[in-house]
Design a protein around this motif. Structure first.
Motif, PDB file in Angstrom:
ATOM      1  N   HIS A   1       0.844  -1.195   0.000  1.00  0.00           N
ATOM      2  CA  HIS A   1       0.000   0.000   0.000  1.00  0.00           C
ATOM      3  C   HIS A   1       0.880   1.246   0.000  1.00  0.00           C
ATOM      4  O   HIS A   1       1.746   1.397  -0.863  1.00  0.00           O
ATOM      5  N   SER A   2       0.720   2.130   0.976  1.00  0.00           N
ATOM      6  CA  SER A   2       1.496   3.370   1.034  1.00  0.00           C
ATOM      7  C   SER A   2       2.758   3.238   1.875  1.00  0.00           C
ATOM      8  O   SER A   2       3.410   4.235   2.187  1.00  0.00           O
ATOM      9  N   GLY A   3       3.088   2.015   2.257  1.00  0.00           N
ATOM     10  CA  GLY A   3       4.306   1.772   3.020  1.00  0.00           C
ATOM     11  C   GLY A   3       4.162   1.937   4.513  1.00  0.00           C
ATOM     12  O   GLY A   3       5.146   2.177   5.214  1.00  0.00           O
ATOM     13  N   TRP A   4       2.943   1.756   5.028  1.00  0.00           N
ATOM     14  CA  TRP A   4       2.725   2.007   6.453  1.00  0.00           C
ATOM     15  C   TRP A   4       3.549   1.068   7.330  1.00  0.00           C
ATOM     16  O   TRP A   4       4.311   1.509   8.197  1.00  0.00           O
ATOM     17  N   LEU A   5       3.401  -0.240   7.136  1.00  0.00           N
ATOM     18  CA  LEU A   5       4.157  -1.194   7.966  1.00  0.00           C
ATOM     19  C   LEU A   5       5.653  -1.031   7.738  1.00  0.00           C
ATOM     20  O   LEU A   5       6.444  -1.092   8.677  1.00  0.00           O
ATOM     21  N   LEU A   6       6.060  -0.796   6.494  1.00  0.00           N
ATOM     22  CA  LEU A   6       7.474  -0.591   6.207  1.00  0.00           C
ATOM     23  C   LEU A   6       8.025   0.607   6.993  1.00  0.00           C
ATOM     24  O   LEU A   6       9.177   0.596   7.433  1.00  0.00           O
ATOM     25  N   GLY A   7       7.202   1.627   7.185  1.00  0.00           N
ATOM     26  CA  GLY A   7       7.626   2.778   7.974  1.00  0.00           C
ATOM     27  C   GLY A   7       7.895   2.414   9.419  1.00  0.00           C
ATOM     28  O   GLY A   7       8.853   2.918  10.031  1.00  0.00           O
ATOM     29  N   TYR A   8       7.078   1.547   9.986  1.00  0.00           N
ATOM     30  CA  TYR A   8       7.305   1.090  11.362  1.00  0.00           C
ATOM     31  C   TYR A   8       8.589   0.261  11.438  1.00  0.00           C
ATOM     32  O   TYR A   8       9.333   0.352  12.414  1.00  0.00           O
ATOM     33  N   LEU A   9       8.839  -0.558  10.411  1.00  0.00           N
ATOM     34  CA  LEU A   9      10.070  -1.346  10.394  1.00  0.00           C
ATOM     35  C   LEU A   9      11.289  -0.436  10.223  1.00  0.00           C
ATOM     36  O   LEU A   9      12.341  -0.676  10.824  1.00  0.00           O
ATOM     37  N   GLN A  10      11.136   0.602   9.427  1.00  0.00           N
ATOM     38  CA  GLN A  10      12.210   1.593   9.299  1.00  0.00           C
ATOM     39  C   GLN A  10      12.503   2.217  10.660  1.00  0.00           C
ATOM     40  O   GLN A  10      13.660   2.364  11.064  1.00  0.00           O
ATOM     41  N   GLY A  11      11.445   2.574  11.357  1.00  0.00           N
ATOM     42  CA  GLY A  11      11.604   3.172  12.679  1.00  0.00           C
ATOM     43  C   GLY A  11      12.251   2.231  13.674  1.00  0.00           C
ATOM     44  O   GLY A  11      12.907   2.672  14.632  1.00  0.00           O
ATOM     45  N   ALA A  12      12.082   0.915  13.455  1.00  0.00           N
ATOM     46  CA  ALA A  12      12.687  -0.085  14.355  1.00  0.00           C
ATOM     47  C   ALA A  12      14.165  -0.306  14.058  1.00  0.00           C
ATOM     48  O   ALA A  12      14.849  -0.990  14.821  1.00  0.00           O
ATOM     49  N   GLY A  13      14.652   0.249  12.930  1.00  0.00           N
ATOM     50  CA  GLY A  13      16.070   0.139  12.616  1.00  0.00           C
ATOM     51  C   GLY A  13      16.417  -0.704  11.409  1.00  0.00           C
ATOM     52  O   GLY A  13      17.597  -0.861  11.083  1.00  0.00           O
ATOM     53  N   TYR A  14      15.409  -1.263  10.715  1.00  0.00           N
ATOM     54  CA  TYR A  14      15.694  -2.044   9.506  1.00  0.00           C
ATOM     55  C   TYR A  14      16.084  -1.107   8.364  1.00  0.00           C
ATOM     56  O   TYR A  14      15.447  -0.076   8.136  1.00  0.00           O
ATOM     57  N   LYS A  15      17.122  -1.488   7.628  1.00  0.00           N
ATOM     58  CA  LYS A  15      17.647  -0.653   6.539  1.00  0.00           C
ATOM     59  C   LYS A  15      17.365  -1.243   5.159  1.00  0.00           C
ATOM     60  O   LYS A  15      17.238  -0.509   4.182  1.00  0.00           O
ATOM     61  N   GLN A  16      17.309  -2.577   5.074  1.00  0.00           N
ATOM     62  CA  GLN A  16      17.183  -3.233   3.765  1.00  0.00           C
ATOM     63  C   GLN A  16      15.726  -3.649   3.540  1.00  0.00           C
ATOM     64  O   GLN A  16      15.366  -4.820   3.642  1.00  0.00           O
ATOM     65  N   LEU A  17      14.915  -2.658   3.244  1.00  0.00           N
ATOM     66  CA  LEU A  17      13.480  -2.849   3.080  1.00  0.00           C
ATOM     67  C   LEU A  17      13.073  -2.602   1.634  1.00  0.00           C
ATOM     68  O   LEU A  17      13.567  -1.678   0.991  1.00  0.00           O
ATOM     69  N   GLU A  18      12.160  -3.433   1.152  1.00  0.00           N
ATOM     70  CA  GLU A  18      11.567  -3.241  -0.170  1.00  0.00           C
ATOM     71  C   GLU A  18      10.072  -3.529  -0.075  1.00  0.00           C
ATOM     72  O   GLU A  18       9.611  -4.238   0.826  1.00  0.00           O
ATOM     73  N   GLY A  19       9.331  -2.987  -1.025  1.00  0.00           N
ATOM     74  CA  GLY A  19       7.903  -3.254  -1.112  1.00  0.00           C
ATOM     75  C   GLY A  19       7.517  -3.718  -2.498  1.00  0.00           C
ATOM     76  O   GLY A  19       8.239  -3.483  -3.475  1.00  0.00           O
ATOM     77  N   VAL A  20       6.382  -4.390  -2.580  1.00  0.00           N
ATOM     78  CA  VAL A  20       5.733  -4.721  -3.848  1.00  0.00           C
ATOM     79  C   VAL A  20       4.312  -4.200  -3.768  1.00  0.00           C
ATOM     80  O   VAL A  20       3.585  -4.522  -2.808  1.00  0.00           O
ATOM     81  N   GLU A  21       3.925  -3.379  -4.728  1.00  0.00           N
ATOM     82  CA  GLU A  21       2.575  -2.815  -4.742  1.00  0.00           C
ATOM     83  C   GLU A  21       2.127  -2.660  -6.196  1.00  0.00           C
ATOM     84  O   GLU A  21       2.705  -1.879  -6.953  1.00  0.00           O
ATOM     85  N   PRO A  22       1.092  -3.427  -6.612  1.00  0.00           N
ATOM     86  CA  PRO A  22       0.680  -3.400  -8.023  1.00  0.00           C
ATOM     87  C   PRO A  22      -0.040  -2.127  -8.446  1.00  0.00           C
ATOM     88  O   PRO A  22      -0.127  -1.848  -9.641  1.00  0.00           O
ATOM     89  N   GLU A  23      -0.557  -1.352  -7.491  1.00  0.00           N
ATOM     90  CA  GLU A  23      -1.270  -0.120  -7.846  1.00  0.00           C
ATOM     91  C   GLU A  23      -0.246   1.008  -8.024  1.00  0.00           C
ATOM     92  O   GLU A  23       0.461   1.355  -7.085  1.00  0.00           O
ATOM     93  N   PRO A  24      -0.144   1.579  -9.235  1.00  0.00           N
ATOM     94  CA  PRO A  24       0.928   2.546  -9.519  1.00  0.00           C
ATOM     95  C   PRO A  24       0.948   3.741  -8.576  1.00  0.00           C
ATOM     96  O   PRO A  24       2.018   4.148  -8.108  1.00  0.00           O
ATOM     97  N   PHE A  25      -0.213   4.316  -8.286  1.00  0.00           N
ATOM     98  CA  PHE A  25      -0.219   5.505  -7.434  1.00  0.00           C
ATOM     99  C   PHE A  25       0.281   5.175  -6.031  1.00  0.00           C
ATOM    100  O   PHE A  25       1.110   5.897  -5.464  1.00  0.00           O
ATOM    101  N   LEU A  26      -0.197   4.063  -5.453  1.00  0.00           N
ATOM    102  CA  LEU A  26       0.209   3.702  -4.101  1.00  0.00           C
ATOM    103  C   LEU A  26       1.698   3.363  -4.033  1.00  0.00           C
ATOM    104  O   LEU A  26       2.378   3.710  -3.054  1.00  0.00           O
ATOM    105  N   SER A  27       2.222   2.710  -5.047  1.00  0.00           N
ATOM    106  CA  SER A  27       3.652   2.400  -5.034  1.00  0.00           C
ATOM    107  C   SER A  27       4.477   3.681  -5.079  1.00  0.00           C
ATOM    108  O   SER A  27       5.523   3.781  -4.416  1.00  0.00           O
ATOM    109  N   SER A  28       4.012   4.684  -5.829  1.00  0.00           N
ATOM    110  CA  SER A  28       4.748   5.952  -5.885  1.00  0.00           C
ATOM    111  C   SER A  28       4.682   6.674  -4.545  1.00  0.00           C
ATOM    112  O   SER A  28       5.656   7.310  -4.121  1.00  0.00           O
TER     113      SER A  28
END
Length: 308
Positions: free
Chosen positions: A111-138
């Protein structure tokens, strides 16, 4: 698709490979004359939506900058927390128990990277996402400054045996039954040996229980308890899992299931008070009945952790 459409799906059950027999347990005729129905596999008990809408995930492709800002802008600006704040905190905490901060993590349907943001905040650096909807991935790229692949997981190239963890929370129920094996196989091939997959999905027994109870409520009570009347979420959820079927599916695809547990309920800000109270009571009751290792019928969701 009309009411006279053939009720026998042109594919077999993804869990047990047996044929569906048109065993309808619920159905709804929509205002446009289309029909959606829930049917149950007579062999393993998996529930699927069939007949289904031509594009069940259409609701996820109608966001633009203005509508996204109206719904999520306040969260992005830090004016208030996401409705799933406690859920993302819980999921990030669970992931930290299995994946070191140096691990490579892929969030599928991010989606908009919500969970990834929490993982970023926890200290993870090597994060990627997959999102098929073009607007949400951007949006996810803009918010987090990370790689977000605008495609389906099955189309993701050059990432075999690459990730230490793959996350798919509230995603697998949106994958068509005939595509489930390819979807889970894509997770498997992209994980390193010893890597973990984290899956969250609704519990079909609770979905059915909610539908059965709501049918007995008078109209005034429905208005105070229900946010919408699509009680089986059949317009977008095309596979409805329970603990037994999702375990069987991942074991069939060569994963070792580590554990299942009942995650915290989603508590939306605009939800009726009685609905919020009911979710919390059901969660507490699930802990009493199932502990942290089993999924009782009153549990709203299932969280599964498996290892390659």
């Amino acid at each position: 698709m009309s009411q006279s459409a053939n009720l026998i799906p042109p594919f077999t059950c993804p869990v047990c490979d047996n044929a569906f027999a048109g065993l309808i347990v619920a159905q709804e005729t929509l205002p446009d004359g289309n029909t959606v129905a829930i049917q149950k596999c007579p062999s393993c008990g998996l529930h699927i939506t069939y007949p289904r809408l031509e594009n069940p995930q259409e609701a996820y492709s109608d966001l633009d900058e203005q509508s996204w800002d109206k719904k999520y802008g306040g969260i992005d600006r830090g004016e208030f927390l996401h409705d799933r704040h406690q859920n993302y905190q819980e999921e990030a905490s669970v992931i930290q128990q299995y994946v070191p901060l140096t691990g490579k993590i892929l969030d599928v349907g991010c989606h908009s990277g919500w969970l990834l943001g929490y993982l970023q905040g926890a200290g993870y650096k090597q994060l990627e996402g997959v999102e098929p909807e073009p607007f949400l991935s951007s949006v996810a790229r803009r918010r987090l400054g990370i790689i977000v692949h605008n495609m389906y997981l099955q189309d993701l190239p050059e990432r075999e045996d690459y990730y230490d963890a793959v996350i798919a929370t509230d995603v697998i129920e949106h994958v068509n039954p005939e595509d489930q094996a390819d979807f889970i196989s894509a997770i498997y091939t992209r994980l390193k040996t010893g890597g973990h997959v984290f899956i969250k999905t609704p519990n079909v027994h609770f979905t059915k229980l909610k539908a059965d109870i709501s049918e007995t409520l008078p109209e005034f009570a429905k208005q105070r308890v229900l946010m919408h009347r699509d009680l089986w979420d059949a317009k977008e959820h095309v596979v409805l899992w329970d603990e037994a079927t999702i375990r069987q599916m991942f074991e069939k695809m060569n994963f070792t299931v580590i554990k299942t547990f009942v995650p915290l309920p989603v508590q939306t800000r605009n939800s009726p008070f009685l609905a919020s109270l009911g979710r919390q009571l059901l969660y507490t009751g699930s802990q009493v009945l199932g502990g942290k290792e089993q999924i009782p019928n009153i549990a709203q969701d299932i969280f599964l952790i498996a290892r390659k």
